[in-house]
Design an enzyme around this catalytic site. Structure first.
Site, PDB file in Angstrom:
ATOM      1  N   GLU A  80      40.197  44.031  35.982  1.00 30.97           N
ATOM      2  CA  GLU A  80      40.025  44.004  37.427  1.00 30.97           C
ATOM      3  C   GLU A  80      39.187  45.041  38.025  1.00 30.97           C
ATOM      4  O   GLU A  80      38.296  44.850  38.826  1.00 30.97           O
ATOM      5  CB  GLU A  80      41.458  43.805  38.032  1.00 30.97           C
ATOM      6  CG  GLU A  80      42.059  42.514  38.201  1.00 30.97           C
ATOM      7  CD  GLU A  80      41.149  41.214  38.284  1.00 30.97           C
ATOM      8  OE1 GLU A  80      40.381  41.580  39.217  1.00 30.97           O
ATOM      9  OE2 GLU A  80      41.583  40.121  38.038  1.00 30.97           O
ATOM     10  N   ASP A 136      39.014  38.171  46.641  1.00 31.70           N
ATOM     11  CA  ASP A 136      37.864  38.548  46.308  1.00 31.70           C
ATOM     12  C   ASP A 136      36.692  37.748  46.926  1.00 31.70           C
ATOM     13  O   ASP A 136      37.010  36.752  47.663  1.00 31.70           O
ATOM     14  CB  ASP A 136      37.646  38.785  44.829  1.00 31.70           C
ATOM     15  CG  ASP A 136      37.515  37.685  44.099  1.00 31.70           C
ATOM     16  OD1 ASP A 136      37.752  36.573  44.607  1.00 31.70           O
ATOM     17  OD2 ASP A 136      37.135  37.745  42.848  1.00 31.70           O
ATOM     18  N   TYR A 175      42.778  44.398  47.084  1.00 37.99           N
ATOM     19  CA  TYR A 175      42.357  43.308  46.314  1.00 37.99           C
ATOM     20  C   TYR A 175      43.043  43.442  44.782  1.00 37.99           C
ATOM     21  O   TYR A 175      43.812  42.330  44.178  1.00 37.99           O
ATOM     22  CB  TYR A 175      40.901  42.960  46.060  1.00 37.99           C
ATOM     23  CG  TYR A 175      40.501  42.243  44.741  1.00 37.99           C
ATOM     24  CD1 TYR A 175      41.089  40.778  44.758  1.00 37.99           C
ATOM     25  CD2 TYR A 175      40.170  42.783  43.587  1.00 37.99           C
ATOM     26  CE1 TYR A 175      40.923  39.863  43.767  1.00 37.99           C
ATOM     27  CE2 TYR A 175      40.063  42.039  42.319  1.00 37.99           C
ATOM     28  CZ  TYR A 175      40.562  40.634  42.566  1.00 37.99           C
ATOM     29  OH  TYR A 175      40.010  39.705  41.548  1.00 37.99           O
TER      30      TYR A 175
END
Ligand code: SF4
Length: 354
Positions: A40, A141, A123
């Site tokens: 991520e 996102d 996020y």
């Protein structure tokens, strides 16, 4: 009248069409939080295709959070070089160390505790909590923003629309499979609900999608106009020594490309005057100016570097704060992309990433 969007339709689609990604656990497998988190961080502002080879190499080099935490920072920066946004690499390293120091090497499993770690924003905390721990968290996102603004025809501009988008995601979230839902939304945005020509005909939410019903899919998401950065200019000095070494230095730890290696350069300014470049050179000598500058675009500004080259005999020592690195060892230096372009422009082979 259009039907309501349901998580179950998206999950049924995901079960058939989920992308096989190197950091993604197979159906029914438990994801490794370290791998989910690292992927991520890498994927922030970088495409899946660009991340894949870096991710594989990174995991081979640092297979556990302990291995990453214990690695010297130059090694981490070197493994990251080329992915850009180097503050992410510094935070990644700091985060691995914090997980070792404060959480006994195990990633915390709530959004709140994840957010307290370096480099983890809303996020990433949502994505790791949902994907690695199946927590009912929203991971919003750019892909998810696009899908949701289209699905509900949210006309408010980004970034102001974010709280509303988050609310809509949370309202849709299925409590039995939140991790799969987060990944399904990302996949839908990446493969079907694409910025241009979304494949609405095969979308599991084609019925309830309001933008599709009105034929205005591509007008979402609405965004506030962005100001383009002003181009900055500078001089880069490629000094080679007769024994096959190049002069380098390390950038300050904080700021743009912090901690990365570079050939000496002038300041980068919008009003930089090349006529005075000799004063910025690391050594007073005869420098050859290459005709074509190197161009590179950073997030906030484009950069144009004019490259100057020179050679010195064997035995010349590096000026204070700089070092001569053998060209054969250049691949081991954490050179960012802009510096790889400079080295290449100077006629030196572009070092292969290890
Ligand atoms: S129907 Fe089209 S615009 Fe709507 S969510 Fe699906 S792909 Fe996106």
């Amino acid at each position: 009248m259009t039907s309501q969007a349901r998580a179950s339709d998206l999950l049924a689609w995901y079960d058939r069409h989920r992308r096989a990604l190197p950091w993604r656990a197979g159906a029914g497998e438990r994801p490794d939080p370290y791998r989910v988190w690292a992927s991520e961080i890498m994927l922030q502002q970088t495409t899946v295709a660009a991340v894949k080879p870096y991710y594989e190499r990174f995991m081979a080099r640092f297979p556990t959070v302990r291995a990453l935490a214990e690695a010297p920072s130059e090694e981490v920066m070197q493994a990251w070089a080329g992915l850009g946004y180097y503050s992410r690499a510094r935070n990644l390293h700091a985060c691995a160390r914090a997980v070792m120091a404060n959480h006994a090497g195990r990633f915390p499993d709530t959004e709140e505790a994840l957010r307290a770690l370096p480099g983890i924003g809303a996020y990433t905390a949502g994505a790791v909590a949902a994907i690695a721990f199946d927590r009912p968290a929203a991971a919003v996102d750019g892909n998810v923003e696009r899908v949701m603004t289209r699905l509900f025809a949210i006309a408010e501009e980004l970034p102001g629309a974010r709280p509303l988008i988050r609310e809509r995601v949370l309202a849709l979230l299925p409590h039995d499979r939140p991790g799969d839902f987060a990944q399904a939304l990302m996949d839908l945005g990446a493969t079907i609900c694409t910025p241009r020509n979304p494949a609405c005909g095969i979308c599991p939410w084609r019925e309830p999608c309001r933008a599709r019903a009105e034929g205005v899919q591509e007008s979402f998401p609405r965004k506030a106009a962005k100001k383009a950065g002003v181009t900055r200019y500078g001089a880069a000095f490629v000094l080679t020594r007769a024994d096959g070494a190049i002069l380098l230095r390390t950038r300050p730890a904080k700021g743009l490309l912090g901690g990365m290696a570079e050939v000496p350069t002038s300041e980068w300014r919008a009003d930089y005057e090349l006529d005075g470049a000799a004063q910025d050179a690391p050594l007073p000598m005869r420098w050859s100016r290459l005709p074509e500058p190197v161009r590179h675009v950073f997030t906030h500004f484009p950069l144009e570097l004019t490259v100057f080259t020179a050679g010195v005999p064997q035995g010349v020592a590096a000026p204070a704060g700089m070092r001569f690195t053998p060209l054969a060892a250049l691949a081991g230096e954490p050179l960012p992309s802009v510096m790889l372009k400079v080295v290449e422009r100077a006629g030196l082979a572009r070092p292969e990433r290890r």
